[in-house]
Design an enzyme around this catalytic site. Sequence first.
Site, PDB file in Angstrom:
ATOM      1  N   LYS A 150     -11.711  -8.421 -11.809  1.00 45.73           N
ATOM      2  CA  LYS A 150     -12.482  -8.859 -10.636  1.00 45.73           C
ATOM      3  C   LYS A 150     -13.827  -8.163 -10.571  1.00 45.73           C
ATOM      4  CE  LYS A 150     -10.995  -9.562  -6.194  1.00 45.73           C
ATOM      5  NZ  LYS A 150     -10.069  -9.473  -5.021  1.00 45.73           N
TER       6      LYS A 150
ATOM      7  N   LYS B 256     -17.114  -3.126  -6.963  1.00 44.44           N
ATOM      8  CA  LYS B 256     -18.137  -2.111  -6.724  1.00 44.44           C
ATOM      9  C   LYS B 256     -17.855  -0.845  -7.530  1.00 44.44           C
ATOM     10  CE  LYS B 256     -15.796  -0.348  -2.599  1.00 44.44           C
ATOM     11  NZ  LYS B 256     -15.384   1.012  -2.741  1.00 44.44           N
TER      12      LYS B 256
ATOM     13  N   LYS C 154       0.822  -1.219   0.000  1.00 49.38           N
ATOM     14  CA  LYS C 154       0.000   0.000   0.000  1.00 49.38           C
ATOM     15  C   LYS C 154       0.847   1.256   0.000  1.00 49.38           C
ATOM     16  CE  LYS C 154      -4.456  -1.488   1.649  1.00 49.38           C
ATOM     17  NZ  LYS C 154      -5.548  -1.293   2.584  1.00 49.38           N
TER      18      LYS C 154
END
Length: 340
Positions: free
Chosen positions: A200, A203, A114
């Site tokens: 994938k 959302k 990250k």
Amino acid sequence: MRVVSGIQPTGNLHLGNYLGAIRNWVRMQDSLGLDGQCLFFLADLHAISMPHDPAQLRRATREMAAAVLACGIDPARSVLFNQAQVPHHAELQWLLGGTARMGWLSRMTQWKDKAGKNREGQSVALFTYPVLQAADVLLYQATHVPVGEDQKQHLELARDIAQKFNNDFAAEGAPVFTLPEPIIPPAAARIMSLRDGAAKMSKSDPSDMSRINLTDDADTIMRKVKKAKTDADPLPEEPAGLAQRPEALNLVTIYAALADRAADDVLREFAGQGFGSFKPALGDLLVATLAPISARLRDLLDDQGALDQILADGARRAREIAHPTLDATYEALGLLRTAS
Ligand code: TRP
């Protein structure tokens, strides 16, 4: 057995979220019966380790709580809450901060991924994220922690922190913390977009046709499945035959995950058939599984007062369970707290 697990709150939940962590939690709860206790929480404190929008976090926390309940977590059997209502998490995190080592945290792959090349620009919370995660489970003397493979390293860190703390500060010889065991479910199915078998299910995909949302009704689910991208070939006899057919593979994967069957087994049933017959079967299975969930989810989202009450109750029970361990930690560290 005491099972403890958390999930970061995200909004717009879809089939991929259900087949990931949430369904595992429900199975855990249902299989445990009277032999143990489950605590499940929304990791809203973890969510502030990355840039975020407060209104969106508040909404996502309620949505995730509603989804977890709609999928079958029963607040009468499991303790469901969000971290922010149990200040013991943040307190214990600070108390463990004297034990966790910079070197241990620097080796966490999630931190390295990250932060990338810009470590200096990251929040302190992103770096200490695994210490909060350790506090999440040690606070409740968790014996078992269901997590995805990607979180295994954080669990090992929690064990290292517990071990060092017990070693350095045993309270009158008795260890303060239980060492938790990870429970890693067999590789969760990777659920891909209905429009692109290489991406994938997400959302944030601009096309709503790419995903099955947990709020979709039966008609919408059927329509999305019928429009899902596929190819013209019939289904093969074996999974190897799907290697170059990512969209076909995805639909078979979804079917297998929902039916709790192996892909080979599903193909044995459908080999030689085209999508004209497979899609309706998949649609029926999706509707049978998701229609009751989406109905409950919409009810829960419509009654925010009731939802907030469930979280408040869960938080109260969590605080009760957490209290003795937090006290023992202060005590073991020699922190003076006079009775008020
Ligand atoms: N870090 C976990 C994830 O991103 C969520 C989490 C936070 C968690 N605290 C936890 C999981 C404690 C298990 C136990 O998936």
